[in-house]
Motif scaffolding. Sequence first.
Motif, PDB file in Angstrom:
ATOM      1  N   VAL A  66     -59.533  59.319  38.986  1.00 50.31           N
ATOM      2  CA  VAL A  66     -58.392  60.223  39.001  1.00 50.31           C
ATOM      3  C   VAL A  66     -57.628  59.999  40.298  1.00 50.31           C
ATOM      4  O   VAL A  66     -58.235  59.967  41.379  1.00 50.31           O
ATOM      5  N   PRO A  67     -56.290  59.847  40.211  1.00 50.07           N
ATOM      6  CA  PRO A  67     -55.508  59.644  41.442  1.00 50.07           C
ATOM      7  C   PRO A  67     -55.735  60.782  42.433  1.00 50.07           C
ATOM      8  O   PRO A  67     -55.914  61.932  42.059  1.00 50.07           O
ATOM      9  N   SER A  68     -55.736  60.416  43.706  1.00 51.96           N
ATOM     10  CA  SER A  68     -55.916  61.385  44.781  1.00 51.96           C
ATOM     11  C   SER A  68     -54.639  61.447  45.611  1.00 51.96           C
ATOM     12  O   SER A  68     -53.965  60.436  45.793  1.00 51.96           O
ATOM     13  N   GLU A  69     -54.327  62.638  46.102  1.00 48.47           N
ATOM     14  CA  GLU A  69     -53.149  62.779  46.959  1.00 48.47           C
ATOM     15  C   GLU A  69     -53.349  62.046  48.281  1.00 48.47           C
ATOM     16  O   GLU A  69     -52.413  61.602  48.900  1.00 48.47           O
ATOM     17  N   LYS A  70     -54.607  61.949  48.682  1.00 52.14           N
ATOM     18  CA  LYS A  70     -54.947  61.282  49.939  1.00 52.14           C
ATOM     19  C   LYS A  70     -55.945  60.172  49.641  1.00 52.14           C
ATOM     20  O   LYS A  70     -57.048  60.427  49.194  1.00 52.14           O
ATOM     21  N   GLY A  71     -55.575  58.955  49.874  1.00 54.24           N
ATOM     22  CA  GLY A  71     -56.513  57.852  49.732  1.00 54.24           C
ATOM     23  C   GLY A  71     -56.667  57.317  48.327  1.00 54.24           C
ATOM     24  O   GLY A  71     -55.829  57.567  47.448  1.00 54.24           O
ATOM     25  N   PRO A  72     -57.769  56.589  48.116  1.00 52.07           N
ATOM     26  CA  PRO A  72     -57.999  55.942  46.825  1.00 52.07           C
ATOM     27  C   PRO A  72     -58.315  56.955  45.718  1.00 52.07           C
ATOM     28  O   PRO A  72     -58.617  58.115  46.005  1.00 52.07           O
ATOM     29  N   PRO A  73     -58.285  56.516  44.457  1.00 55.51           N
ATOM     30  CA  PRO A  73     -58.625  57.424  43.361  1.00 55.51           C
ATOM     31  C   PRO A  73     -60.051  57.962  43.505  1.00 55.51           C
ATOM     32  O   PRO A  73     -60.915  57.292  44.057  1.00 55.51           O
ATOM     33  N   ARG A  74     -60.258  59.150  43.009  1.00 52.79           N
ATOM     34  CA  ARG A  74     -61.589  59.770  43.038  1.00 52.79           C
ATOM     35  C   ARG A  74     -62.300  59.489  41.723  1.00 52.79           C
ATOM     36  O   ARG A  74     -61.681  59.469  40.664  1.00 52.79           O
ATOM     37  N   LYS A  75     -63.601  59.313  41.820  1.00 50.90           N
ATOM     38  CA  LYS A  75     -64.418  59.180  40.623  1.00 50.90           C
ATOM     39  C   LYS A  75     -64.884  60.578  40.225  1.00 50.90           C
ATOM     40  O   LYS A  75     -65.607  61.232  40.968  1.00 50.90           O
ATOM     41  N   VAL A  76     -64.421  61.025  39.059  1.00 56.21           N
ATOM     42  CA  VAL A  76     -64.818  62.339  38.559  1.00 56.21           C
ATOM     43  C   VAL A  76     -65.925  62.129  37.534  1.00 56.21           C
ATOM     44  O   VAL A  76     -65.780  61.349  36.588  1.00 56.21           O
ATOM     45  N   TYR A  77     -67.034  62.848  37.734  1.00 55.43           N
ATOM     46  CA  TYR A  77     -68.225  62.702  36.906  1.00 55.43           C
ATOM     47  C   TYR A  77     -68.296  63.843  35.902  1.00 55.43           C
ATOM     48  O   TYR A  77     -68.135  65.008  36.258  1.00 55.43           O
ATOM     49  N   THR A  78     -68.545  63.474  34.635  1.00 53.23           N
ATOM     50  CA  THR A  78     -68.689  64.448  33.564  1.00 53.23           C
ATOM     51  C   THR A  78     -70.040  64.220  32.905  1.00 53.23           C
ATOM     52  O   THR A  78     -70.370  63.081  32.535  1.00 53.23           O
ATOM     53  N   LEU A  79     -70.805  65.268  32.752  1.00 53.51           N
ATOM     54  CA  LEU A  79     -72.100  65.160  32.091  1.00 53.51           C
ATOM     55  C   LEU A  79     -71.882  64.799  30.632  1.00 53.51           C
ATOM     56  O   LEU A  79     -71.068  65.418  29.946  1.00 53.51           O
ATOM     57  N   ASN A  80     -72.588  63.784  30.152  1.00 52.11           N
ATOM     58  CA  ASN A  80     -72.463  63.374  28.752  1.00 52.11           C
ATOM     59  C   ASN A  80     -73.741  63.773  27.997  1.00 52.11           C
ATOM     60  O   ASN A  80     -74.653  64.370  28.590  1.00 52.11           O
ATOM     61  N   PRO A  81     -73.821  63.483  26.689  1.00 50.25           N
ATOM     62  CA  PRO A  81     -75.000  63.901  25.928  1.00 50.25           C
ATOM     63  C   PRO A  81     -76.329  63.401  26.512  1.00 50.25           C
ATOM     64  O   PRO A  81     -77.309  64.148  26.547  1.00 50.25           O
ATOM     65  N   ARG A  82     -76.365  62.183  26.985  1.00 46.76           N
ATOM     66  CA  ARG A  82     -77.605  61.686  27.587  1.00 46.76           C
ATOM     67  C   ARG A  82     -77.953  62.485  28.852  1.00 46.76           C
ATOM     68  O   ARG A  82     -79.119  62.800  29.111  1.00 46.76           O
ATOM     69  N   GLY A  83     -76.953  62.810  29.637  1.00 52.20           N
ATOM     70  CA  GLY A  83     -77.164  63.625  30.827  1.00 52.20           C
ATOM     71  C   GLY A  83     -77.652  65.025  30.478  1.00 52.20           C
ATOM     72  O   GLY A  83     -78.501  65.595  31.173  1.00 52.20           O
TER      73      GLY A  83
END
Length: 120
Positions: A66-83
Amino acid sequence: MARQDTEMLKGTLEGIVLAILSRRPAYGYEITASLRDRGFADIAEGTIYALLVRIEQRGCVDVEKVPSEKGPPRKVYTLNPRGREQLDDFWRTWEFLSERIGELRAPTTPHHGSTDMSWI
């Protein structure tokens, strides 16, 4: 934090992070901040990022940059069925261990001089 506390936390930290992600998607710093808000003040961001890499490699989370206002894009983690399965396993194990530890903590006192070890 005492060494014993640190070792106990290491054994449960993955489950704790999965539980946080079960509430909503988050990026690494948000997870660290959430832990600190809950009293885990000694958690290093690097510890959380390394854990996130492991659970991503095991396929427990989906990741979106996800684009960040400051710096590089952020990795946003979403729990999936395996999680979610991993989290369910964590809670089952937690319940089992906490019940057994609670039994050990119960105020039972063996008779001094007794060879009966059933209280252990």
